[in-house]
Design a protein around this motif. Structure first.
Motif, PDB file in Angstrom:
ATOM      1  N   MET A   1       0.841  -1.176   0.000  1.00  0.00           N
ATOM      2  CA  MET A   1       0.000   0.000   0.000  1.00  0.00           C
ATOM      3  C   MET A   1       0.888   1.241   0.000  1.00  0.00           C
ATOM      4  N   THR A   2       0.427   2.239  -0.733  1.00  0.00           N
ATOM      5  CA  THR A   2       1.214   3.459  -0.867  1.00  0.00           C
ATOM      6  C   THR A   2       0.410   4.670  -0.424  1.00  0.00           C
ATOM      7  N   GLY A   3       1.110   5.765  -0.185  1.00  0.00           N
ATOM      8  CA  GLY A   3       0.454   7.014   0.165  1.00  0.00           C
ATOM      9  C   GLY A   3      -0.302   6.928   1.482  1.00  0.00           C
ATOM     10  N   ARG A   4      -1.179   7.882   1.685  1.00  0.00           N
ATOM     11  CA  ARG A   4      -2.002   7.898   2.895  1.00  0.00           C
ATOM     12  C   ARG A   4      -3.066   6.815   2.799  1.00  0.00           C
ATOM     13  N   ILE A   5      -3.287   6.109   3.907  1.00  0.00           N
ATOM     14  CA  ILE A   5      -4.207   4.979   3.934  1.00  0.00           C
ATOM     15  C   ILE A   5      -5.495   5.381   4.647  1.00  0.00           C
ATOM     16  N   ALA A   6      -6.623   5.127   4.010  1.00  0.00           N
ATOM     17  CA  ALA A   6      -7.929   5.292   4.646  1.00  0.00           C
ATOM     18  C   ALA A   6      -8.356   3.917   5.134  1.00  0.00           C
ATOM     19  N   THR A   7      -8.863   3.845   6.368  1.00  0.00           N
ATOM     20  CA  THR A   7      -9.303   2.563   6.904  1.00  0.00           C
ATOM     21  C   THR A   7     -10.720   2.678   7.454  1.00  0.00           C
ATOM     22  N   ALA A   8     -11.413   1.560   7.388  1.00  0.00           N
ATOM     23  CA  ALA A   8     -12.754   1.445   7.960  1.00  0.00           C
ATOM     24  C   ALA A   8     -12.895   0.009   8.426  1.00  0.00           C
ATOM     25  N   ALA A   9     -13.681  -0.205   9.475  1.00  0.00           N
ATOM     26  CA  ALA A   9     -13.856  -1.561   9.999  1.00  0.00           C
ATOM     27  C   ALA A   9     -15.224  -1.689  10.648  1.00  0.00           C
ATOM     28  N   VAL A  10     -15.697  -2.947  10.685  1.00  0.00           N
ATOM     29  CA  VAL A  10     -16.993  -3.227  11.299  1.00  0.00           C
ATOM     30  C   VAL A  10     -17.026  -4.683  11.742  1.00  0.00           C
ATOM     31  N   ASP A  11     -17.777  -4.948  12.801  1.00  0.00           N
ATOM     32  CA  ASP A  11     -18.046  -6.317  13.221  1.00  0.00           C
ATOM     33  C   ASP A  11     -19.480  -6.637  12.826  1.00  0.00           C
ATOM     34  N   ILE A  12     -19.660  -7.774  12.172  1.00  0.00           N
ATOM     35  CA  ILE A  12     -20.971  -8.156  11.641  1.00  0.00           C
ATOM     36  C   ILE A  12     -21.374  -9.506  12.217  1.00  0.00           C
ATOM     37  N   ALA A  13     -22.612  -9.604  12.647  1.00  0.00           N
ATOM     38  CA  ALA A  13     -23.144 -10.861  13.180  1.00  0.00           C
ATOM     39  C   ALA A  13     -23.549 -11.755  12.012  1.00  0.00           C
ATOM     40  N   GLN A 112      -7.878   1.589   1.967  1.00  0.00           N
ATOM     41  CA  GLN A 112      -7.721   2.206   0.642  1.00  0.00           C
ATOM     42  C   GLN A 112      -6.447   3.027   0.654  1.00  0.00           C
ATOM     43  N   ASP A 113      -5.540   2.690  -0.240  1.00  0.00           N
ATOM     44  CA  ASP A 113      -4.271   3.419  -0.281  1.00  0.00           C
ATOM     45  C   ASP A 113      -4.314   4.567  -1.280  1.00  0.00           C
ATOM     46  N   ASN A 114      -3.177   5.243  -1.406  1.00  0.00           N
ATOM     47  CA  ASN A 114      -2.916   6.247  -2.434  1.00  0.00           C
ATOM     48  C   ASN A 114      -3.813   7.481  -2.335  1.00  0.00           C
ATOM     49  N   ASN A 115      -4.175   7.860  -1.115  1.00  0.00           N
ATOM     50  CA  ASN A 115      -4.911   9.104  -0.935  1.00  0.00           C
ATOM     51  C   ASN A 115      -3.918  10.256  -0.973  1.00  0.00           C
ATOM     52  N   GLY A 116      -4.282  11.320  -1.676  1.00  0.00           N
ATOM     53  CA  GLY A 116      -3.352  12.416  -1.908  1.00  0.00           C
ATOM     54  C   GLY A 116      -3.122  13.348  -0.738  1.00  0.00           C
ATOM     55  N   SER A 117      -4.012  13.316   0.247  1.00  0.00           N
ATOM     56  CA  SER A 117      -3.870  14.199   1.403  1.00  0.00           C
ATOM     57  C   SER A 117      -4.549  13.549   2.600  1.00  0.00           C
ATOM     58  N   ALA A 118      -4.288  14.113   3.773  1.00  0.00           N
ATOM     59  CA  ALA A 118      -4.956  13.611   4.974  1.00  0.00           C
ATOM     60  C   ALA A 118      -6.456  13.822   4.867  1.00  0.00           C
ATOM     61  N   GLU A 119      -6.879  14.940   4.276  1.00  0.00           N
ATOM     62  CA  GLU A 119      -8.299  15.228   4.120  1.00  0.00           C
ATOM     63  C   GLU A 119      -8.950  14.213   3.182  1.00  0.00           C
ATOM     64  N   GLU A 120      -8.276  13.881   2.093  1.00  0.00           N
ATOM     65  CA  GLU A 120      -8.808  12.887   1.161  1.00  0.00           C
ATOM     66  C   GLU A 120      -8.931  11.523   1.843  1.00  0.00           C
ATOM     67  N   ALA A 121      -7.939  11.163   2.641  1.00  0.00           N
ATOM     68  CA  ALA A 121      -7.980   9.887   3.366  1.00  0.00           C
ATOM     69  C   ALA A 121      -9.144   9.884   4.351  1.00  0.00           C
ATOM     70  N   GLU A 122      -9.359  10.996   5.058  1.00  0.00           N
ATOM     71  CA  GLU A 122     -10.472  11.085   6.010  1.00  0.00           C
ATOM     72  C   GLU A 122     -11.812  10.975   5.301  1.00  0.00           C
ATOM     73  N   HIS A 123     -11.954  11.646   4.169  1.00  0.00           N
ATOM     74  CA  HIS A 123     -13.196  11.596   3.393  1.00  0.00           C
ATOM     75  C   HIS A 123     -13.449  10.163   2.906  1.00  0.00           C
ATOM     76  N   SER A 124     -12.421   9.523   2.385  1.00  0.00           N
ATOM     77  CA  SER A 124     -12.555   8.141   1.908  1.00  0.00           C
ATOM     78  C   SER A 124     -12.914   7.207   3.055  1.00  0.00           C
ATOM     79  N   MET A 130     -19.312   4.260   6.084  1.00  0.00           N
ATOM     80  CA  MET A 130     -20.741   4.295   5.801  1.00  0.00           C
ATOM     81  C   MET A 130     -21.151   3.054   4.992  1.00  0.00           C
ATOM     82  N   MET A 131     -20.334   2.687   4.006  1.00  0.00           N
ATOM     83  CA  MET A 131     -20.633   1.510   3.199  1.00  0.00           C
ATOM     84  C   MET A 131     -20.615   0.247   4.058  1.00  0.00           C
TER      85      MET A 131
END
Length: 142
Positions: A1-13, A112-124, A130-131
């Motif tokens: 993975m390159t650039g700024r990384i956006a992460t999201a996580a969830v636990d599903i039953a 998700q890698d390759n975000n161009g800025s911290a703001e872009e990573a946060e938005h992603s 949400m997804m």
């Protein structure tokens, strides 16, 4: 993975097998991924296309299936023309879904890698969170 990384996580039953089906079945994806219709055969090297409407704008995103480990790991690339960037390899993101099962529940992490800025990573990260929330709601409502 390159650039700024956006992460999201969830636990599903739900079991990893059930979560995997929801991540790879176009009819199910459409229900929780903002109405996006996915077209691919889920084979490494194959194209993947996401079509739909987001915030009132039609889109057709694209990428390539990189890695498929059923019930465990899915890796694809992703490019959205809505980003305003040229369709060049440097502007693609790599999306990595990791599933870890424990009994009848599954922890899903998305990076998700390759975000161009911290703001872009946060938005992603917010969009992916949400997804994943929609995925959880979809599966736990069964």
């Amino acid at each position: 993975m390159t650039g700024r990384i956006a992460t999201a996580a969830v636990d599903i039953a739900a079991t990893p097998q059930r979560v995997w089906t929801a991540l790879t079945d176009p009819d199910e994806i459409e229900k929780y991924m903002f109405g996006s219709r996915v077209e691919t055969d889920w084979k490494p090297g194959s194209p993947i296309v996401w079509k739909g409407e987001y915030e009132g704008r039609r889109y057709e995103d694209k990428g390539e299936v990189i890695e498929v480990q059923p019930d465990r790991r899915l890796v694809v690339t992703h490019f959205s023309p809505l980003s305003g960037q040229p369709d060049e390899p440097d502007n693609y993101h790599t999306l990595t879904y990791e599933l870890q099962g424990s009994g009848s529940s599954t922890h899903v992490e998305l990076r998700q890698d390759n975000n161009g800025s911290a703001e872009e990573a946060e938005h992603s990260a917010a969009n992916w969170q949400m997804m994943l929330g929609g995925l959880k709601q979809h599966l736990e409502a069964e």
